[in-house]
Motif scaffolding. Structure first.
Motif, PDB file in Angstrom:
ATOM      1  N   LYS A  87       0.877  -1.315   0.054  1.00 29.27           N
ATOM      2  CA  LYS A  87       0.041   0.129   0.158  1.00 29.27           C
ATOM      3  C   LYS A  87       0.916   1.191   0.044  1.00 29.27           C
ATOM      4  CE  LYS A  87      -4.089  -2.128   2.187  1.00 29.27           C
ATOM      5  NZ  LYS A  87      -4.911  -2.112   3.681  1.00 29.27           N
ATOM      6  N   GLU A  88       2.025   1.105   0.648  1.00 32.03           N
ATOM      7  CA  GLU A  88       2.743   2.419   0.796  1.00 32.03           C
ATOM      8  C   GLU A  88       4.277   1.784   0.330  1.00 32.03           C
ATOM      9  OE1 GLU A  88       2.844   3.934   4.640  1.00 32.03           O
ATOM     10  OE2 GLU A  88       0.691   4.657   4.320  1.00 32.03           O
ATOM     11  N   PRO A  89       4.444   1.709  -0.975  1.00 29.51           N
ATOM     12  CA  PRO A  89       5.930   1.021  -1.470  1.00 29.51           C
ATOM     13  C   PRO A  89       6.863   1.795  -1.259  1.00 29.51           C
ATOM     14  CG  PRO A  89       4.569   1.807  -3.336  1.00 29.51           C
ATOM     15  CD  PRO A  89       3.510   1.662  -2.118  1.00 29.51           C
ATOM     16  N   ARG A  90       8.061   1.255  -1.121  1.00 28.99           N
ATOM     17  CA  ARG A  90       9.268   2.151  -0.947  1.00 28.99           C
ATOM     18  C   ARG A  90       9.871   2.217  -2.292  1.00 28.99           C
ATOM     19  NH1 ARG A  90      12.256   2.285   3.847  1.00 28.99           N
ATOM     20  NH2 ARG A  90      14.105   1.971   2.982  1.00 28.99           N
ATOM     21  N   VAL A  91      10.070   3.227  -3.000  1.00 30.06           N
ATOM     22  CA  VAL A  91      10.387   3.527  -4.346  1.00 30.06           C
ATOM     23  C   VAL A  91      11.644   4.245  -4.246  1.00 30.06           C
ATOM     24  CG1 VAL A  91       9.451   4.291  -6.693  1.00 30.06           C
ATOM     25  CG2 VAL A  91       7.803   3.022  -5.007  1.00 30.06           C
ATOM     26  N   ALA A  92      12.776   3.706  -5.292  1.00 32.26           N
ATOM     27  CA  ALA A  92      13.861   4.640  -5.231  1.00 32.26           C
ATOM     28  C   ALA A  92      13.821   5.057  -6.707  1.00 32.26           C
ATOM     29  CB  ALA A  92      15.005   3.742  -5.214  1.00 32.26           C
ATOM     30  N   ASP A  93      14.325   6.427  -7.070  1.00 32.99           N
ATOM     31  CA  ASP A  93      14.657   6.777  -8.380  1.00 32.99           C
ATOM     32  C   ASP A  93      16.279   7.201  -8.372  1.00 32.99           C
ATOM     33  OD1 ASP A  93      15.304   8.642 -10.265  1.00 32.99           O
ATOM     34  OD2 ASP A  93      13.324   9.936 -10.111  1.00 32.99           O
ATOM     35  N   TYR A 153      13.506   2.782 -10.166  1.00 33.79           N
ATOM     36  CA  TYR A 153      13.528   2.936 -11.753  1.00 33.79           C
ATOM     37  C   TYR A 153      14.737   3.703 -12.108  1.00 33.79           C
ATOM     38  CZ  TYR A 153      11.384   7.439 -10.207  1.00 33.79           C
ATOM     39  OH  TYR A 153      10.764   8.721  -9.467  1.00 33.79           O
ATOM     40  N   ALA A 154      15.262   3.622 -13.068  1.00 36.69           N
ATOM     41  CA  ALA A 154      16.502   4.244 -13.547  1.00 36.69           C
ATOM     42  C   ALA A 154      16.410   4.819 -14.860  1.00 36.69           C
ATOM     43  CB  ALA A 154      17.651   3.399 -13.508  1.00 36.69           C
ATOM     44  N   LEU A 155      16.064   6.248 -15.085  1.00 36.74           N
ATOM     45  CA  LEU A 155      15.580   6.747 -16.482  1.00 36.74           C
ATOM     46  C   LEU A 155      16.990   7.327 -16.935  1.00 36.74           C
ATOM     47  CD1 LEU A 155      12.110   8.125 -15.195  1.00 36.74           C
ATOM     48  CD2 LEU A 155      12.759   5.741 -16.340  1.00 36.74           C
ATOM     49  N   SER A 156      17.346   7.002 -18.224  1.00 36.73           N
ATOM     50  CA  SER A 156      18.354   7.406 -18.645  1.00 36.73           C
ATOM     51  C   SER A 156      19.742   7.457 -17.700  1.00 36.73           C
ATOM     52  CB  SER A 156      18.330   8.913 -19.224  1.00 36.73           C
ATOM     53  OG  SER A 156      18.997   9.384 -20.238  1.00 36.73           O
ATOM     54  N   VAL A 157      19.892   6.527 -17.147  1.00 34.02           N
ATOM     55  CA  VAL A 157      21.003   6.310 -16.544  1.00 34.02           C
ATOM     56  C   VAL A 157      22.035   5.397 -17.072  1.00 34.02           C
ATOM     57  CG1 VAL A 157      22.046   5.548 -13.919  1.00 34.02           C
ATOM     58  CG2 VAL A 157      19.624   6.865 -14.281  1.00 34.02           C
ATOM     59  N   PHE A 158      21.759   4.096 -17.273  1.00 35.25           N
ATOM     60  CA  PHE A 158      22.633   3.096 -17.987  1.00 35.25           C
ATOM     61  C   PHE A 158      22.801   3.506 -19.307  1.00 35.25           C
ATOM     62  CE2 PHE A 158      20.785   0.141 -14.853  1.00 35.25           C
ATOM     63  CZ  PHE A 158      21.716  -0.658 -14.623  1.00 35.25           C
ATOM     64  N   THR A 159      22.293   4.552 -19.784  1.00 28.27           N
ATOM     65  CA  THR A 159      22.394   5.136 -21.143  1.00 28.27           C
ATOM     66  C   THR A 159      23.688   5.950 -21.095  1.00 28.27           C
ATOM     67  OG1 THR A 159      20.827   6.829 -20.653  1.00 28.27           O
ATOM     68  CG2 THR A 159      20.241   5.114 -22.137  1.00 28.27           C
ATOM     69  N   HIS A 160      24.322   6.221 -19.932  1.00 29.63           N
ATOM     70  CA  HIS A 160      25.392   7.149 -19.788  1.00 29.63           C
ATOM     71  C   HIS A 160      26.424   6.188 -18.771  1.00 29.63           C
ATOM     72  CE1 HIS A 160      23.252  10.063 -21.419  1.00 29.63           C
ATOM     73  NE2 HIS A 160      22.130   9.860 -20.933  1.00 29.63           N
ATOM     74  N   LEU A 161      26.624   4.996 -18.981  1.00 27.12           N
ATOM     75  CA  LEU A 161      27.781   4.157 -18.316  1.00 27.12           C
ATOM     76  C   LEU A 161      28.534   3.093 -19.122  1.00 27.12           C
ATOM     77  CD1 LEU A 161      25.349   2.823 -15.252  1.00 27.12           C
ATOM     78  CD2 LEU A 161      27.154   5.004 -15.138  1.00 27.12           C
ATOM     79  N   SER A 162      29.584   2.893 -18.513  1.00 29.37           N
ATOM     80  CA  SER A 162      30.565   1.949 -19.171  1.00 29.37           C
ATOM     81  C   SER A 162      30.050   0.525 -19.162  1.00 29.37           C
ATOM     82  CB  SER A 162      32.124   2.037 -18.755  1.00 29.37           C
ATOM     83  OG  SER A 162      31.962   1.658 -17.453  1.00 29.37           O
ATOM     84  N   ALA A 163      30.638  -0.248 -19.878  1.00 24.31           N
ATOM     85  CA  ALA A 163      30.305  -1.873 -19.726  1.00 24.31           C
ATOM     86  C   ALA A 163      30.336  -2.305 -18.374  1.00 24.31           C
ATOM     87  CB  ALA A 163      31.263  -2.678 -20.748  1.00 24.31           C
ATOM     88  N   GLU A 164      31.716  -1.880 -17.752  1.00 18.23           N
ATOM     89  CA  GLU A 164      31.900  -2.261 -16.483  1.00 18.23           C
ATOM     90  C   GLU A 164      30.752  -1.611 -15.388  1.00 18.23           C
ATOM     91  OE1 GLU A 164      35.604  -1.974 -12.993  1.00 18.23           O
ATOM     92  OE2 GLU A 164      35.842  -0.842 -14.985  1.00 18.23           O
ATOM     93  N   GLY A 165      30.362  -0.468 -15.832  1.00  9.39           N
ATOM     94  CA  GLY A 165      29.378   0.404 -15.059  1.00  9.39           C
ATOM     95  C   GLY A 165      28.047  -0.342 -14.846  1.00  9.39           C
ATOM     96  N   HIS A 166      27.863  -0.895 -16.278  1.00 12.05           N
ATOM     97  CA  HIS A 166      26.420  -1.637 -16.306  1.00 12.05           C
ATOM     98  C   HIS A 166      26.473  -2.990 -15.434  1.00 12.05           C
ATOM     99  CE1 HIS A 166      25.802   0.853 -19.835  1.00 12.05           C
ATOM    100  NE2 HIS A 166      24.610   0.054 -20.135  1.00 12.05           N
ATOM    101  N   GLU A 167      27.437  -3.686 -15.458  1.00  9.36           N
ATOM    102  CA  GLU A 167      27.701  -4.887 -14.456  1.00  9.36           C
ATOM    103  C   GLU A 167      27.675  -4.614 -13.040  1.00  9.36           C
ATOM    104  OE1 GLU A 167      27.520  -7.922 -15.615  1.00  9.36           O
ATOM    105  OE2 GLU A 167      27.251  -7.419 -17.842  1.00  9.36           O
ATOM    106  N   ASN A 168      28.175  -3.760 -12.809  1.00 10.18           N
ATOM    107  CA  ASN A 168      28.526  -3.354 -11.548  1.00 10.18           C
ATOM    108  C   ASN A 168      27.155  -2.657 -10.924  1.00 10.18           C
ATOM    109  OD1 ASN A 168      31.337  -3.700 -11.235  1.00 10.18           O
ATOM    110  ND2 ASN A 168      31.848  -1.743 -11.496  1.00 10.18           N
TER     111      ASN A 168
END
Length: 260
Positions: A87-93, A153-168
């Motif tokens: 009912k009151e979800p914990r949501v992270a941006d 949710y992550a909006l236009s975040v992975f779009t600005h990361l390296s391959a290593e950043g994606h995995e981490n």
């Protein structure tokens, strides 16, 4: 020389920051009149810093910031409510920037905003109510305990990361999501014609991540492109993709659930 070839050359010789500064000045000038009208209609609106708006959203329009934030929040809320029973979800941006989306999420959510940009976090903490904000580094961890969130949710975040950043970072997201928690990520999947250079297109068609670096990782001009096969078979291999990706303001939103 087409646009992408020119930008590739500018990236190679280190001219992208200068070109971006010129774009900012032009954008600020073009939006000045409309921004003044917006402030007259909404005198209570606290102005986000224009440079950081440009850096994060590639525009300096207060109205666009407001309207796209509302529309995106509505789309994200619909998906969260469809997959989360709390009912009151914990949501992270994660990558909240200047709170463009988080400020419009419902008050019944326990809202948390994270970003590596200290100026953005300070601005949000001082100007957006009903949410908690904390800075993270460019590398994990987030300042959160294991199994903290019902949705992230992550909006236009992975779009600005390296391959290593994606995995981490996908490993970190899995850590902070509760079992059965939902991840909503926006990716560059459906690309307009000639967006990629020929060698990049060949890489993309083979299902490999394409990364354009040469500038600071995490900045808007550090760009990653995501074939569906890469997301399905590599990045999100530990998650269940619960529905087909759909378009969201020029990117593709992927919704995936952490196993229980």
């Amino acid at each position: 020389m087409n646009k992408q070839s020119f930008l590739a050359l500018a990236r190679k010789i280190g001219l992208l920051p200068a070109l971006d500064a010129v774009r900012f000045v032009r954008s600020k000038w073009q939006s000045a009149a409309s921004n003044q009208k917006f402030l007259e209609r909404r005198p209570e609106f606290v102005q986000p810093p224009l440079w950081w708006m440009h850096d994060m959203y590639r525009h300096t329009s207060f109205e666009l910031y407001w309207k796209t934030g509302q529309a995106t929040a509505a789309a994200i809320q619909e998906k969260i409510d469809g997959y989360v029973d709390a009912k009151e979800p914990r949501v992270a941006d994660w990558g909240c920037g200047l709170g463009r989306v988080l400020r419009h999420m419902p008050n019944r959510y326990q809202r948390y905003g994270f970003d590596y940009n200290a100026a953005a976090i300070n601005w949000c903490a001082n100007n957006i109510t009903g949410a908690q904000f904390a800075r993270n580094d460019l590398s994990p961890p987030l300042p959160a305990q294991n199994d903290s969130f019902d949705a992230l949710y992550a909006l236009s975040v992975f779009t600005h990361l390296s391959a290593e950043g994606h995995e981490n970072w996908i490993t970190e997201i899995e850590r902070v999501l509760k079992p059965g928690g939902v991840f909503l990520g926006a990716f560059h999947m459906q690309l307009p014609g000639e967006q990629l250079l020929p060698h990049e297109q060949a890489q993309f068609d083979q299902g490999a991540l394409v990364v354009r670096g040469g500038v600071k990782e995490g900045s808007r001009t550090f760009v990653a492109y995501h074939p569906e096969a890469y997301l399905r078979d590599n990045l999100l291999r530990g998650f269940e993709i619960v529905e087909p990706p759909f378009a969201l303001f020029g990117q593709s939103l992927v919704i995936a659930r952490k196993p229980c």
